[in-house]
Design a protein around this motif. Structure first.
Motif, PDB file in Angstrom:
ATOM      1  N   ILE A   1       0.809   2.545 -11.554  1.00 49.42           N
ATOM      2  CA  ILE A   1       0.774   1.397 -10.646  1.00 49.42           C
ATOM      3  C   ILE A   1      -0.294   0.403 -11.101  1.00 49.42           C
ATOM      4  CG2 ILE A   1       0.210   0.681  -8.281  1.00 49.42           C
ATOM      5  CD1 ILE A   1       3.007   1.854  -8.579  1.00 49.42           C
ATOM      6  N   ARG A   2       0.078  -0.864 -11.157  1.00 51.29           N
ATOM      7  CA  ARG A   2      -0.832  -1.905 -11.636  1.00 51.29           C
ATOM      8  C   ARG A   2      -1.253  -2.895 -10.556  1.00 51.29           C
ATOM      9  NH1 ARG A   2      -1.252   1.370 -14.714  1.00 51.29           N
ATOM     10  NH2 ARG A   2      -0.752   1.447 -16.947  1.00 51.29           N
ATOM     11  N   HIS A   3      -0.407  -3.131  -9.550  1.00 52.67           N
ATOM     12  CA  HIS A   3      -0.671  -4.208  -8.590  1.00 52.67           C
ATOM     13  C   HIS A   3      -0.781  -3.730  -7.145  1.00 52.67           C
ATOM     14  CE1 HIS A   3       0.117  -6.876 -11.932  1.00 52.67           C
ATOM     15  NE2 HIS A   3       1.282  -6.291 -12.125  1.00 52.67           N
ATOM     16  N   ALA A   4       0.035  -2.760  -6.763  1.00 54.51           N
ATOM     17  CA  ALA A   4      -0.052  -2.224  -5.396  1.00 54.51           C
ATOM     18  C   ALA A   4      -1.304  -1.363  -5.256  1.00 54.51           C
ATOM     19  CB  ALA A   4       1.199  -1.408  -5.078  1.00 54.51           C
ATOM     20  N   GLN A   5      -1.671  -1.085  -4.016  1.00 45.56           N
ATOM     21  CA  GLN A   5      -2.834  -0.238  -3.734  1.00 45.56           C
ATOM     22  C   GLN A   5      -2.373   1.171  -3.387  1.00 45.56           C
ATOM     23  OE1 GLN A   5      -5.111  -1.484  -0.321  1.00 45.56           O
ATOM     24  NE2 GLN A   5      -6.484   0.276  -0.409  1.00 45.56           N
ATOM     25  N   ILE A   6      -2.993   2.167  -3.989  1.00 44.92           N
ATOM     26  CA  ILE A   6      -2.689   3.558  -3.662  1.00 44.92           C
ATOM     27  C   ILE A   6      -3.664   4.038  -2.598  1.00 44.92           C
ATOM     28  CG2 ILE A   6      -2.566   5.910  -4.540  1.00 44.92           C
ATOM     29  CD1 ILE A   6      -1.776   4.767  -7.238  1.00 44.92           C
TER      30      ILE A   6
ATOM     31  N   ARG B   1       0.858  -1.185   0.000  1.00 45.47           N
ATOM     32  CA  ARG B   1       0.000   0.000   0.000  1.00 45.47           C
ATOM     33  C   ARG B   1       0.894   1.235   0.000  1.00 45.47           C
ATOM     34  NH1 ARG B   1      -2.885  -1.523   5.419  1.00 45.47           N
ATOM     35  NH2 ARG B   1      -0.710  -2.198   5.708  1.00 45.47           N
ATOM     36  N   ILE B   2       0.675   2.091  -0.999  1.00 43.20           N
ATOM     37  CA  ILE B   2       1.496   3.287  -1.191  1.00 43.20           C
ATOM     38  C   ILE B   2       0.682   4.503  -0.767  1.00 43.20           C
ATOM     39  CG2 ILE B   2       2.850   4.632  -2.825  1.00 43.20           C
ATOM     40  CD1 ILE B   2       2.733   2.154  -4.700  1.00 43.20           C
ATOM     41  N   LEU B   3       1.175   5.241   0.208  1.00 43.82           N
ATOM     42  CA  LEU B   3       0.463   6.433   0.677  1.00 43.82           C
ATOM     43  C   LEU B   3       0.973   7.662  -0.063  1.00 43.82           C
ATOM     44  CD1 LEU B   3      -1.686   7.312   2.764  1.00 43.82           C
ATOM     45  CD2 LEU B   3       0.199   8.009   4.237  1.00 43.82           C
ATOM     46  N   VAL B   4       0.042   8.458  -0.606  1.00 43.59           N
ATOM     47  CA  VAL B   4       0.381   9.676  -1.332  1.00 43.59           C
ATOM     48  C   VAL B   4      -0.530  10.811  -0.885  1.00 43.59           C
ATOM     49  CG1 VAL B   4       1.135   8.370  -3.362  1.00 43.59           C
ATOM     50  CG2 VAL B   4      -1.207   9.208  -3.245  1.00 43.59           C
ATOM     51  N   GLY B   5      -0.091  12.040  -1.121  1.00 43.05           N
ATOM     52  CA  GLY B   5      -0.944  13.200  -0.914  1.00 43.05           C
ATOM     53  C   GLY B   5      -1.964  13.293  -2.033  1.00 43.05           C
ATOM     54  N   LYS B   6      -3.220  13.363  -1.687  1.00 45.25           N
ATOM     55  CA  LYS B   6      -4.290  13.369  -2.684  1.00 45.25           C
ATOM     56  C   LYS B   6      -4.147  14.541  -3.650  1.00 45.25           C
ATOM     57  CE  LYS B   6      -9.340  13.285  -3.103  1.00 45.25           C
ATOM     58  NZ  LYS B   6     -10.633  13.298  -2.352  1.00 45.25           N
ATOM     59  N   GLY B   7      -4.199  14.233  -4.950  1.00 43.47           N
ATOM     60  CA  GLY B   7      -4.146  15.260  -5.967  1.00 43.47           C
ATOM     61  C   GLY B   7      -2.762  15.789  -6.278  1.00 43.47           C
ATOM     62  N   SER B   8      -1.736  15.242  -5.618  1.00 44.11           N
ATOM     63  CA  SER B   8      -0.360  15.682  -5.868  1.00 44.11           C
ATOM     64  C   SER B   8       0.119  15.137  -7.206  1.00 44.11           C
ATOM     65  CB  SER B   8       0.567  15.178  -4.750  1.00 44.11           C
ATOM     66  OG  SER B   8       0.592  13.753  -4.746  1.00 44.11           O
ATOM     67  N   ALA B   9       1.258  15.659  -7.666  1.00 48.84           N
ATOM     68  CA  ALA B   9       1.812  15.198  -8.942  1.00 48.84           C
ATOM     69  C   ALA B   9       2.116  13.715  -8.904  1.00 48.84           C
ATOM     70  CB  ALA B   9       3.082  15.983  -9.267  1.00 48.84           C
ATOM     71  N   TYR B  10       2.628  13.230  -7.776  1.00 51.37           N
ATOM     72  CA  TYR B  10       2.968  11.817  -7.709  1.00 51.37           C
ATOM     73  C   TYR B  10       1.722  10.948  -7.554  1.00 51.37           C
ATOM     74  CZ  TYR B  10       3.720  13.972  -3.122  1.00 51.37           C
ATOM     75  OH  TYR B  10       3.619  14.756  -2.011  1.00 51.37           O
ATOM     76  N   ASP B  11       0.652  11.469  -6.961  1.00 51.15           N
ATOM     77  CA  ASP B  11      -0.625  10.753  -6.960  1.00 51.15           C
ATOM     78  C   ASP B  11      -1.106  10.556  -8.401  1.00 51.15           C
ATOM     79  OD1 ASP B  11      -3.192   9.735  -6.580  1.00 51.15           O
ATOM     80  OD2 ASP B  11      -4.010  11.586  -5.771  1.00 51.15           O
TER      81      ASP B  11
END
Length: 245
Positions: free
Chosen positions: A141-146, A124-134
């Motif tokens: 990403i195909r298999h991990a969960q964002i 599970r990959i945690l990102v800031g919502k709406g960020s460039a990396y999100d």
């Protein structure tokens, strides 16, 4: 480009250049000791306003998505964004003025050692919502969960609280968080290069967009951007190359 009255009106129709800032990107925007915004983006906005012969006013947001929405809907005249095709639906971008690395952070005991290991079932990959990396990881990403959190500034704290496998963000933010929190490490390298640009609403027209693009190219060519990075002590970010014409 000659600065005509119509062009000045397209860029600053209220008579003040309204610049939208994303406080979630500490590489380019920060708070000074006086509480006022500072950083490379602020310097660029002040310089653009000076060339237009108008004052500048800042609107500050904690999330990039809010800043994008504000400029798209003309609640502000210009903004500072990572270039992304989704945002490009309503924003006319300059070429990049700064390149920033997007990286992964894990716990020391994590079995993950390479970026290629991250996109696997169970991670599970945690990102800031709406960020460039999100936006980037949502496409790639195909298999991990964002997993998304409201603010980029709290990604590492939320990653630890929720016992997730990976945190994703701007290298400088992750390095600062790792320095204050024992037991964390960044994976070597980067998963993306964030192309940080200036932008305005496409509703402002081609002439205004072209002026902004020329302004950014001049700021790179003249050393203005490099000087701003040095003045603010920014490490790990580089001046973007000249745009290919």
């Amino acid at each position: 480009m000659t600065l005509s009255a119509s062009l000045r009106n397209a860029l600053a129709p209220t008579g003040t250049l309204r610049a939208s800032l994303n406080l979630g990107n500490p590489v380019l925007v920060n708070r000074t000791d006086s509480g006022e915004p500072g950083g490379v983006s602020v310097d660029l906005a002040r310089e653009l306003a000076s060339r237009l012969g108008v004052p500048v006013a800042f609107t500050e947001f904690d999330r990039a998505a809010e800043s994008v929405e504000t400029v798209t809907n003309e609640g502000a005249d210009i903004g500072f964004f990572a270039i992304d095709p989704l945002r490009g639906a309503g924003i006319a971008f300059s070429a990049a003025y700064v390149l920033i690395e997007g990286c992964y952070l894990v716990r020391n005991e994590s079995p993950l050692t390479r970026h290629e290991d991250v996109d696997r079932e169970g991670n599970r990959i945690l990102v800031g919502k709406g960020s460039a990396y999100d936006l980037f990881l949502t496409r790639e990403i195909r298999h991990a969960q964002i997993v998304r959190t409201a603010l980029s500034q709290t990604v590492v704290d939320d990653f630890l609280r929720d016992d997730l496998e990976v945190a994703a963000g701007v290298r400088q933010q992750l390095e600062a968080d790792a320095a204050r929190t024992p037991g964390l490490r960044l994976l070597d390298g980067r998963f993306m290069v964030i192309e940080q640009a200036m932008g305005l609403s496409k509703r402002r027209g081609d002439e205004a967009a072209n002026y902004l693009r020329e302004f950014v190219e001049d700021a790179k060519r003249s050393g203005f951007v490099a000087d701003a990075l040095a003045r603010h002590g920014i490490q790990g970010a580089s001046v973007a190359p000249a745009a290919q014409v």
